[in-house]
Design a protein around this motif. Structure first.
Motif, PDB file in Angstrom:
ATOM      1  N   ALA A   1       0.839  -1.223   0.000  1.00  0.00           N
ATOM      2  CA  ALA A   1       0.000   0.000   0.000  1.00  0.00           C
ATOM      3  C   ALA A   1       0.863   1.259   0.000  1.00  0.00           C
ATOM      4  CB  ALA A   1      -0.949  -0.002   1.197  1.00  0.00           C
ATOM      5  N   GLY A   2       2.175   1.091  -0.019  1.00  0.00           N
ATOM      6  CA  GLY A   2       3.080   2.240  -0.056  1.00  0.00           C
ATOM      7  C   GLY A   2       3.434   2.754   1.332  1.00  0.00           C
ATOM      8  N   LYS A   3       3.180   1.955   2.356  1.00  0.00           N
ATOM      9  CA  LYS A   3       3.413   2.408   3.737  1.00  0.00           C
ATOM     10  C   LYS A   3       4.876   2.768   3.980  1.00  0.00           C
ATOM     11  CE  LYS A   3       1.970  -1.470   5.543  1.00  0.00           C
ATOM     12  NZ  LYS A   3       1.657  -2.272   4.332  1.00  0.00           N
ATOM     13  N   SER A   4       5.781   1.885   3.524  1.00  0.00           N
ATOM     14  CA  SER A   4       7.185   2.133   3.871  1.00  0.00           C
ATOM     15  C   SER A   4       7.742   3.343   3.121  1.00  0.00           C
ATOM     16  CB  SER A   4       8.036   0.885   3.635  1.00  0.00           C
ATOM     17  OG  SER A   4       8.026   0.558   2.281  1.00  0.00           O
ATOM     18  N   THR A   5       7.351   3.510   1.863  1.00  0.00           N
ATOM     19  CA  THR A   5       7.819   4.676   1.094  1.00  0.00           C
ATOM     20  C   THR A   5       7.421   5.960   1.812  1.00  0.00           C
ATOM     21  OG1 THR A   5       7.399   3.395  -0.895  1.00  0.00           O
ATOM     22  CG2 THR A   5       7.692   5.760  -1.195  1.00  0.00           C
ATOM     23  N   VAL A   6       6.163   5.998   2.236  1.00  0.00           N
ATOM     24  CA  VAL A   6       5.632   7.191   2.884  1.00  0.00           C
ATOM     25  C   VAL A   6       6.263   7.362   4.275  1.00  0.00           C
ATOM     26  CG1 VAL A   6       3.516   8.136   3.881  1.00  0.00           C
ATOM     27  CG2 VAL A   6       3.496   7.162   1.579  1.00  0.00           C
TER      28      VAL A   6
END
Ligand code: DC
Length: 224
Positions: free
Chosen positions: A13-18
């Motif tokens: 879900a893009g958690k780590s990028t964010v």
């Protein structure tokens, strides 16, 4: 003020990028709990242990030492596993490992210790519900399966990893199912979390939205 930010949500879900970007901007320590489950999975595979054999995997607990370095290098018993833990063999087995209670308890203890010292932003599946139930800010970050599969596919291709979009989408669906149906600390939103649907947002928009949520919560806290 020392604070904890929990970002939970399904795979890719893009958690780590964010979380990484928000950590840099706000000066928080970023803790990637998924990397810890991945490192444990990597170790099981190295030892030739079947990841669906709960007892055999849990028996390895005493010999596993996982470290998340500030430069984001992931060490398993001193070995840099930052790259291999992202490979498809680990991705397709990690949900089994993450469903074993003893392994979760072992890793959660370390995650809670890491959050004692500094302000942290921690991403995972059970951070707001189980690891840090008193986190000041809880975000549940989602996106459609199709969007998540495309994002992960592009990320992998960018890293030179071989994969197909179909393979990734199948893996994302399977992990969502296992992660949300396990008995112990399953993936689900904390009742006091803010839902953030990122299907139609780019990274910068999501980062800005998370920072807005954090700042609002901090202001509420200060005024309370
Ligand atoms: O975020 P990720 O894809 O790197 O996580 C890898 C796996 O670990 C994922 O399938 C679910 C599991 N996980 C978990 O159960 N609890 C966490 N706090 C973090 C990850």
């Amino acid at each position: 003020m020392k604070i904890a930010v929990a970002i939970d949500g399904p795979a890719a879900a893009g958690k780590s990028t964010v979380a990484k970007k928000v950590a840099e901007i706000k000066g928080y320590t970023y803790i990637d709990t998924g990397a810890m489950y991945r490192a444990f999975t990597w170790y099981c595979l190295q030892k030739g242990v079947d990841c669906q054999d709960e007892k055999a995997c849990c028996d390895l607990i005493p010999e596993v030492n996982i470290e998340l370095r500030p430069d984001r290098v992931v060490l398993c018993n001193g070995i840099d596993v930052s790259k291999p833990i992202r490979e498809s063999l680990v991705s397709s087995n990690v949900s089994y490992i993450a469903s074993y209670k003893d392994i979760r308890l072992f890793l959660v203890e370390q995650q809670r210790k890491m959050a004692e010292k500094d302000s942290v932003i921690m991403d995972g599946r059970d951070i707001g519900t189980y690891v840090l139930p008193n986190a000041e800010v809880k975000i549940y970050q989602i996106a459609s399966v199709e969007t998540r599969a495309i994002r992960r596919y592009e990320e992998n291709i960018g890293k030179g990893m071989e994969c197909t979009l179909e393979e990734i989408e199948e893996d994302v669906r399977r992990r969502d199912y296992i992660d949300s149906h396990r008995d112990f600390a399953p993936l689900k939103p904390a009742p006091d979390s803010v839902l953030l649907d990122t299907s139609f947002m780019n990274v910068d928009e999501v980062v800005a939205a998370v920072i807005e949520i954090i700042d609002k919560k901090l202001a509420e806290k200060e005024n309370a």
